[in-house]
Motif scaffolding. Structure first.
Motif, short mmCIF file in Angstrom:
data_model
loop_
_atom_site.label_atom_id
_atom_site.label_comp_id
_atom_site.label_asym_id
_atom_site.label_seq_id
_atom_site.Cartn_x
_atom_site.Cartn_y
_atom_site.Cartn_z
N MET A 1 0.83 -1.21 0.00
CA MET A 1 0.00 0.00 0.00
C MET A 1 0.87 1.26 0.00
N LEU A 2 1.98 1.21 0.77
CA LEU A 2 2.87 2.36 0.82
C LEU A 2 3.48 2.62 -0.55
N ASP A 3 3.68 1.54 -1.29
CA ASP A 3 4.29 1.65 -2.62
C ASP A 3 3.50 2.62 -3.50
N LEU A 4 2.16 2.64 -3.30
CA LEU A 4 1.31 3.45 -4.17
C LEU A 4 1.61 4.93 -4.01
N GLY A 5 2.00 5.32 -2.79
CA GLY A 5 2.25 6.75 -2.57
C GLY A 5 3.72 7.13 -2.60
N THR A 6 4.60 6.16 -2.95
CA THR A 6 6.03 6.43 -2.89
C THR A 6 6.55 6.78 -4.27
N PRO A 7 7.30 7.88 -4.37
CA PRO A 7 7.91 8.19 -5.66
C PRO A 7 8.99 7.18 -6.02
N ALA A 8 9.32 7.09 -7.31
CA ALA A 8 10.18 6.02 -7.81
C ALA A 8 11.51 5.94 -7.07
N ARG A 9 12.07 7.10 -6.71
CA ARG A 9 13.41 7.03 -6.10
C ARG A 9 13.35 6.61 -4.63
N GLY A 10 12.13 6.62 -4.05
CA GLY A 10 12.01 6.24 -2.65
C GLY A 10 11.71 4.76 -2.45
N LYS A 11 11.55 4.02 -3.56
CA LYS A 11 11.11 2.62 -3.44
C LYS A 11 12.09 1.76 -2.66
N ARG A 12 13.38 2.07 -2.82
CA ARG A 12 14.38 1.25 -2.14
C ARG A 12 14.22 1.34 -0.63
N ASP A 13 13.75 2.50 -0.15
CA ASP A 13 13.60 2.66 1.29
C ASP A 13 12.55 1.72 1.85
N LEU A 14 11.61 1.30 0.99
CA LEU A 14 10.61 0.34 1.46
C LEU A 14 11.28 -0.96 1.89
N GLY A 15 12.37 -1.32 1.20
CA GLY A 15 13.12 -2.51 1.59
C GLY A 15 13.73 -2.35 2.97
N TYR A 16 14.29 -1.15 3.22
CA TYR A 16 14.82 -0.89 4.56
C TYR A 16 13.72 -0.96 5.59
N LEU A 17 12.53 -0.42 5.22
CA LEU A 17 11.40 -0.45 6.15
C LEU A 17 11.02 -1.89 6.47
N ALA A 18 10.91 -2.72 5.41
CA ALA A 18 10.54 -4.13 5.63
C ALA A 18 11.57 -4.81 6.52
N ALA A 19 12.86 -4.58 6.24
CA ALA A 19 13.91 -5.21 7.05
C ALA A 19 13.84 -4.72 8.49
N PHE A 20 13.54 -3.43 8.66
CA PHE A 20 13.43 -2.86 10.00
C PHE A 20 12.28 -3.50 10.77
N LEU A 21 11.11 -3.63 10.09
CA LEU A 21 9.95 -4.24 10.75
C LEU A 21 10.26 -5.67 11.17
N MET A 22 10.94 -6.42 10.26
CA MET A 22 11.25 -7.81 10.58
C MET A 22 12.27 -7.89 11.71
#
Lengths: 502, 134
Positions: free
Chosen positions: A21-42
């Motif tokens: 869902m966050l991906d929908l509001g994230t600009p293209a250059r911010g997508k990599r940060d979602l990986g950091y977010l996922a790793a942080f949550l885990m």
């Protein structure tokens, strides 16, 4: 329904959906940060689960009278928790690896991260499964996620090929598995693993049960890549993106073994005779096949694939020990102990090796890309060396004790049957052969300069590794060394987890 | 077990189910033979006079033109995927709805979670612009 029982899986699924869902509001250059977010949550989940209170019982979601299962089919004991920790650790490393790998993946990054989390959910559920329905659902969740992940670089022929091969063979394996489950259910009238410990009403039912059990072992054999269900491994390992290959090598395999361990734990004594023979044959053939095929392999990912097949063979030795007659010797728990220790060492070593692979340039993963690595990046060379030496099972690294414990537990089970000792000869032969191909990698790192066809001679500039990956690599290397030299802490921790098998 | 699969419970050594399976095997052999026999027969009997036009592939009686390996846009495959997902949803919801009055609250929650997951998927597709035909 006891939500606490499933809290980890719920958190994983919610994180995956949230990332989407966050991906929908994230600009293209911010997508990599979602990986950091996922790793942080885990990582948060991992920390929380280490300190989570023991939850043993719960009620089924559909606990009305007409359920074909008794109880939730789900257990959150020390055994399950140990595997969940392993899977979480693997997923965190894979996610961070994928962030660095994002340039190669190019598009749909958020979906990649979400799929890793969904596969993780399946593995985590597999660690807890105590009936065949949970087993099948969790296996399918893992496999379906991997169908997409393996073919993620869908513009590339090789990735597509890997995806198609994994899809077709995986579907065939699932069919075999579900047919086996149906036969077992038909024979015992129960979906619980525990029903495998009870006598069947008649001899015909017993035949059905034996056939069903063999089919289930075959279906799970595909997951753990045991001979003769290993045929997909080299192509899929080669074609899939490196982080996916690492996750497949560690997570999918460990999930299959966790399920097999729970399954074998419940077997009746006379069924154990059967599985002992079958597993001995599988282990011997798997070790031989993996070791011999790895000998002449020059592609690194395929090489790790074959080495992974051989590792599955050693792990099957531990499973063999788990099938010893109850009360005969303490080797049931010993086999479990050895497998869990080996899997931990294997996880760290594989993750370290694939993180190094991610940072190597070059489209093909031929051994020659390692040429001069010790000069181009001493860190990568050192960590890869540690990881490879650990996989080869040399002291003082973590892989040594794992392999040693596995061989020892198998030896104790087989020693009353002199006719079966050929297996030990095969296993030791496999260890010796493995030294050759693992040291082929080391030779390529330190003595492989100059003779690399198709590459310009002057290509020896330093490789820069991002700080976070550098930290992870150093951590992996230190863990391999530290636990290898001082294994007591991990072994004691494992003592709780194997209490189930005493 | 008997109440779920009465056929399985009926299996016993003195039953005549072996004969029934034999019938099935005979049926299989006959079916395969029925398909293979004409092929063999035509291979043995038919005269062979190949010519250029006979050897060429054709479709619906027309001569084929160009290469079969062309790229075409399968824009609707995402619709097809979304359709299949909701098609399968019905398979789960229908028996649930039929037994609704006898089910516990847990079943309601479970189905609610399931439908919400699907709705999330639909929202994702929609916002991604998959459903707009370009």
């Amino acid at each position: 329904m006891n939500v606490m029982l499933y809290s980890m899986e719920i958190a994983m699924v919610l994180s995956g959906l949230g990332i989407l869902m966050l991906d929908l509001g994230t600009p293209a250059r911010g997508k990599r940060d979602l990986g950091y977010l996922a790793a942080f949550l885990m990582s948060l989940l991992l920390l929380q689960s280490v300190f989570m209170p023991e939850v043993q019982d719960g009620f089924s979601l559909l606990s009305s009278g007409h359920s074909i299962t008794e109880g939730p089919g789900y257990k959150l004991d020390a055994f399950a928790r140990y595997f969940k920790h392993l899977f979480l650790l693997a997923a965190i490393l894979v996610l961070l690896m994928a962030v660095d790998f994002a340039g190669t993946l190019r598009a749909r990054l958020a979906e990649f991260f979400a799929l890793v989390l969904f596969a993780l959910t399946g593995m985590s559920a597999a660690a807890s499964a105590t009936n065949f329905i949970t087993l099948f659902v969790s296996i399918e969740l893992i496999t379906v996620s991997f169908y997409v992940l393996t073919s993620f670089q869908r513009g590339q022929m090789r990735s597509l090929e890997a995806g198609v091969k994994y899809l077709i063979l995986g579907a065939a394996a699932s069919a075999v598995l579900v047919y086996g489950i149906a036969l077992v259910y038909g024979a015992t009238g129960s979906m619980e693993f525990a029903a495998l410990g009870k006598a069947c009403p008649s001899a015909e039912h017993d035949h059905l049960l034996r056939l069903g059990l063999l089919l289930v072992i075959a279906g799970l054999g595909f997951k753990i890549a045991a001979f003769p269900f290993q045929i997909w491994v080299p192509d899929v390992y080669q074609g899939a993106p490196a982080p996916v290959t690492a996750f497949l090598a560690v997570g999918s395999k460990a999930a299959g073994f966790a399920l097999l361990m729970r399954l074998c734990h419940h077997l009746r004594p006379d069924l154990r005779e059967l599985t002992l023979t079958v597993l001995a044959a599988l282990a011997g053939a798997t070790i031989l096949y993996g070791s011999l095929c790895a000998l002449r392999q020059r592609n690194l990912k395929r090489l790790f694939g074959y080495a992974g097949i051989a590792s599955a063979g050693y792990l099957l030795l531990g499973l063999l020990a788990l099938n010893a007659q109850p009360g005969a010797s303490p080797s049931g728990a010993q086999g479990c102990h050895a497998m869990m220790f080996y899997l931990a060492g294997y996880l760290i070593a594989v993750m370290a090796a694939f993180t190094v692979l991610c940072h190597l340039d070059g489209e093909d993963e031929d051994l020659s890309v390692l040429a001069g690595l010790h000069a181009r990046s001493p860190l990568l060379a050192t960590v890869l060396t540690l990881s490879v030496v650990s996989m080869a099972g040399l002291p003082p690294l973590m892989g040594f004790l794992g392999k040693f414990l596995l061989l020892q537990s198998a030896f104790e089970v087989l020693s009353p049957h002199p006719a079966q000792l050929w297996l030990m000869v095969v296993a030791l032969g496999g260890v010796v052969i493995s030294l050759y191909y693992y040291f082929g990698i080391l030779r390529a790192i330190y003595w492989g300069g100059g003779i690399s066809p198709g590459r310009p001679a002057g290509e020896s500039e330093a490789i820069t590794v991002p700080p976070l990956a550098r930290l992870l690599l150093i951590a992996c290397g230190l863990i391999l060394l530290w636990v290898g030299i001082f294994p007591q802490a991990l072994l004691e921790w494992l003592g709780d987890a194997v209490a189930l098998f005493r | 077990m008997g109440d779920v699969f009465p056929q399985l419970a009926a299996i016993s050594p003195d039953d005549a189910h072996g004969a029934r399976y034999l019938l099935l095997a005979v049926m299989g052999v006959v079916a395969v033979g029925f398909a293979v026999a004409p092929l063999l027969l035509s291979a043995l009997v038919a005269p062979r006079k190949p010519s250029e036009i006979k050897q060429s592939p054709f479709e619906c009686g027309l001569e084929s033109k160009g290469d079969a390996w062309v790229q075409f846009r399968v824009q609707y495959y995402l619709y097809a995927l979304a359709f299949v997902i909701f098609d399968v949803e019905v398979v789960f919801i229908y028996p649930w709805a039929a037994a609704f009055t006898n089910l516990s609250t847990g079943a309601l929650v479970a189905m609610g979670v399931f439908v919400l997951l699907l709705a999330e998927g639909l929202a994702y597709l929609w916002i991604k612009g998959v459903l707009s035909w370009k």
